[in-house]
Design a protein around this motif. Structure first.
Motif, mmCIF file in Angstrom:
data_model
loop_
_atom_site.group_PDB
_atom_site.id
_atom_site.type_symbol
_atom_site.label_atom_id
_atom_site.label_comp_id
_atom_site.label_asym_id
_atom_site.label_seq_id
_atom_site.Cartn_x
_atom_site.Cartn_y
_atom_site.Cartn_z
ATOM 1 N N ASN A 46 -45.867 36.736 -41.197
ATOM 2 C CA ASN A 46 -46.878 37.779 -41.022
ATOM 3 C C ASN A 46 -46.264 39.166 -41.167
ATOM 4 O OD1 ASN A 46 -48.558 35.632 -40.405
ATOM 5 N ND2 ASN A 46 -49.316 36.493 -38.498
ATOM 6 N N GLU A 47 -45.124 39.361 -40.509
ATOM 7 C CA GLU A 47 -44.451 40.659 -40.579
ATOM 8 C C GLU A 47 -44.061 40.997 -42.018
ATOM 9 O OE1 GLU A 47 -40.132 42.412 -39.400
ATOM 10 O OE2 GLU A 47 -41.167 41.376 -37.768
ATOM 11 N N ASN A 48 -43.586 39.990 -42.740
ATOM 12 C CA ASN A 48 -43.202 40.215 -44.141
ATOM 13 C C ASN A 48 -44.387 40.672 -44.983
ATOM 14 O OD1 ASN A 48 -40.568 39.446 -43.598
ATOM 15 N ND2 ASN A 48 -40.775 37.385 -44.432
ATOM 16 N N GLY A 49 -45.567 40.081 -44.737
ATOM 17 C CA GLY A 49 -46.757 40.480 -45.480
ATOM 18 C C GLY A 49 -47.137 41.919 -45.201
ATOM 19 N N ALA A 50 -47.071 42.302 -43.912
ATOM 20 C CA ALA A 50 -47.376 43.683 -43.540
ATOM 21 C C ALA A 50 -46.377 44.652 -44.171
ATOM 22 C CB ALA A 50 -47.363 43.827 -42.020
ATOM 23 N N ARG A 51 -45.112 44.260 -44.190
ATOM 24 C CA ARG A 51 -44.067 45.123 -44.768
ATOM 25 C C ARG A 51 -44.268 45.309 -46.267
ATOM 26 N NH1 ARG A 51 -39.913 46.643 -42.145
ATOM 27 N NH2 ARG A 51 -40.010 44.891 -40.684
ATOM 28 N N LYS A 286 -57.620 32.974 -57.158
ATOM 29 C CA LYS A 286 -56.343 32.265 -57.286
ATOM 30 C C LYS A 286 -55.281 33.085 -58.009
ATOM 31 C CE LYS A 286 -54.332 27.844 -58.672
ATOM 32 N NZ LYS A 286 -53.169 28.445 -59.355
ATOM 33 N N ALA A 287 -55.658 33.800 -59.063
ATOM 34 C CA ALA A 287 -54.683 34.580 -59.838
ATOM 35 C C ALA A 287 -54.037 35.661 -58.968
ATOM 36 C CB ALA A 287 -55.356 35.212 -61.056
ATOM 37 N N PHE A 292 -49.303 37.439 -55.612
ATOM 38 C CA PHE A 292 -48.716 37.792 -54.321
ATOM 39 C C PHE A 292 -47.589 36.828 -53.965
ATOM 40 C CE2 PHE A 292 -48.318 37.239 -49.761
ATOM 41 C CZ PHE A 292 -48.156 38.554 -49.325
ATOM 42 N N LYS A 293 -47.815 35.535 -54.164
ATOM 43 C CA LYS A 293 -46.787 34.539 -53.847
ATOM 44 C C LYS A 293 -45.499 34.799 -54.624
ATOM 45 C CE LYS A 293 -49.792 30.628 -52.608
ATOM 46 N NZ LYS A 293 -50.272 29.288 -53.031
ATOM 47 N N ILE A 306 -48.264 30.967 -44.394
ATOM 48 C CA ILE A 306 -49.727 30.928 -44.488
ATOM 49 C C ILE A 306 -50.354 32.315 -44.501
ATOM 50 C CG2 ILE A 306 -51.866 30.110 -43.417
ATOM 51 C CD1 ILE A 306 -50.311 27.877 -42.121
ATOM 52 N N TYR A 307 -50.044 33.109 -43.479
ATOM 53 C CA TYR A 307 -50.858 34.288 -43.220
ATOM 54 C C TYR A 307 -50.284 35.619 -43.699
ATOM 55 C CZ TYR A 307 -53.840 31.191 -40.573
ATOM 56 O OH TYR A 307 -54.684 30.171 -40.228
ATOM 57 N N SER A 308 -49.185 35.594 -44.425
ATOM 58 C CA SER A 308 -48.649 36.866 -44.934
ATOM 59 C C SER A 308 -49.641 37.610 -45.831
ATOM 60 C CB SER A 308 -47.313 36.646 -45.652
ATOM 61 O OG SER A 308 -47.387 35.610 -46.589
ATOM 62 N N PRO A 309 -50.406 36.946 -46.705
ATOM 63 C CA PRO A 309 -51.373 37.723 -47.494
ATOM 64 C C PRO A 309 -52.484 38.322 -46.640
ATOM 65 C CG PRO A 309 -51.602 35.375 -47.961
ATOM 66 C CD PRO A 309 -50.352 35.540 -47.166
ATOM 67 N N TYR A 310 -52.786 37.694 -45.511
ATOM 68 C CA TYR A 310 -53.797 38.242 -44.602
ATOM 69 C C TYR A 310 -53.247 39.474 -43.880
ATOM 70 C CZ TYR A 310 -56.284 33.955 -45.612
ATOM 71 O OH TYR A 310 -56.926 32.949 -46.276
ATOM 72 N N ALA A 311 -51.962 39.431 -43.531
ATOM 73 C CA ALA A 311 -51.326 40.606 -42.931
ATOM 74 C C ALA A 311 -51.276 41.752 -43.942
ATOM 75 C CB ALA A 311 -49.922 40.253 -42.442
#
Length: 379
Positions: A46-51, A286-287, A292-293, A306-311
């Motif tokens: 999660n933190e990684n997604g926010a960063r 999906k694209a 993002f992945k 799971i939730y990094s894109p949500y963050a």
């Protein structure tokens, strides 16, 4: 930005002005999650997604209210502990953050939300699913994933209708998340005509489940449901195999990661586990998710959970509200956040009056060869 500030100060001839200008330019956005302990792989994700969102914003350059700003991420570990979460929340309030992404878990998001509400600071959780979080009436609390009511009931119905799970045993870890999703799962099972033959509980740090599983084995269930996290579910699967509990295993987003396979250490058979993740990207998105992945893999050297894109989307949604309001002041952009409609990686983000995501998705998975495999995305 620093060069501009220095030049302005040189022209004005006052060092104090530099400090004021710089303070006005830096916008603090906070992230809190369990980056230590059994669920650290989720919290760090999660933190990684926010960063990544903060870095993308700063690379692009953002103007709010006619002024260029630089974003700073303040990240803290709440260890998945409610008491530590409230201490972290107070620390963020004292630091005068403009908004908070988090907390990661329901049991930490709920107590922290009172502190943010009292301070008037918007909070968007990318992964807390307990219905209690947004049922408190705090206008500062939002989430961008579906809640446990939908996850639990959908899993319950799926157990009976698609897994031939007529007899079900239920275990929860006594956390706000675990109890909440287990209660909704029971409702889903019963609504679909199934029978709950056993209800047991453990805790979120337990490693020995022999007594619980022995009692459950006597009931010969078709399915064992666990309301909790992968750090407990992995050892539970190992002991189920050791004790001869031959049942399918079902859980929510807390177990829905490839990490579960590692923690089960070979005890998890292909197709044995079914889990549900709050959220999910439909075919049209999906694209964007694949992009993002790939960016995540390049940035951190490993796959996202799971939730990094949500963050990521939580940060972007918050900043979009700031831009619409022309201000980073919580009191000024909060009304814009409440009525936002932002097209993110995970879909369109808009909130209902309670702060829940509107028309959220749900994704069902199983595991084969130690890796998650998609079953379906549903609403």
């Amino acid at each position: 930005m620093k060069k501009l500030v220095v030049a302005a100060v040189a022209a004005a001839g006052a060092a104090g002005a530099a400090q004021v200008a710089q303070a006005q330019d830096v916008v603090k956005i906070a992230h809190a999650g369990a980056t230590s302990g059994a669920s650290a792989f989720y919290g760090k994700d999660n933190e990684n997604g926010a960063r990544m969102a903060i870095e993308a914003l700063n690379a692009k350059g953002v103007t709010i209210g006619g002024k260029k700003v630089t974003f700073q991420l303040l990240a803290e570990d709440d260890a998945g502990d409610p008491k530590q979460a409230t201490a972290v929340a107070q620390k963020f309030v004292d630091a005068k953050v403009s908004g908070v992404v988090g907390h990661q878990m329901s049991g930490t998001s709920i107590p922290a939300s009172k502190i943010y509400h009292d301070a008037g600071i918007p909070q968007i959780s990318p992964s807390a699913t307990s219905a209690k979080y947004t049922a408190q009436g705090f206008r500062t609390a939002f989430r961008i994933v579906t809640n446990d009511e939908q996850i639990g009931r959908t899993l319950g119905k799926y157990t009976v209708q698609s897994m031939a799970g007529k007899k079900v045993a239920v275990i929860d870890d006594r956390t706000a998340y675990g109890q909440g999703i287990a209660a909704e799962y029971v409702k889903g099972v019963q609504q679909a005509g199934g029978t709950v033959v056993a209800k047991e509980f453990t805790n979120d740090k337990a490693t020995d489940f022999a007594a619980i599983l022995t009692r459950i084995r006597a009931q010969k269930p078709d399915v064992v449901f666990f309301g909790g996290m992968a750090g407990v579910a992995g050892p539970m699967l190992r002991q189920m195999k050791q004790l001869g509990v031959n049942a399918k295993f079902v859980g929510g987003d807390g177990i829905c990661s490839d990490e579960l396979s590692k923690l089960a250490q070979g005890a998890m058979a292909d197709g044995q586990v079914v889990c549900a993740e709050a959220g999910g990207v439909e075919a049209s998105g999906k694209a964007g998710l694949d992009k993002f992945k790939a960016a995540y893999q390049k940035r951190y050297g490993h796959e996202m959970q799971i939730y990094s894109p949500y963050a990521f989307d939580a940060v972007m949604t918050m900043v979009t509200a700031m831009q619409k309001a022309g201000s980073t002041a919580p009191a000024k952009y909060l009304p814009e956040l409440a009525k936002i409609s932002y097209k993110g990686i995970t879909g369109t983000i808009a909130f209902d009056p309670k702060g829940d995501i509107k028309d959220g998705t749900l994704t069902l998975y199983t595991f084969k060869g130690g890796h998650r495999q998609l079953l379906a995305v549903t609403r």
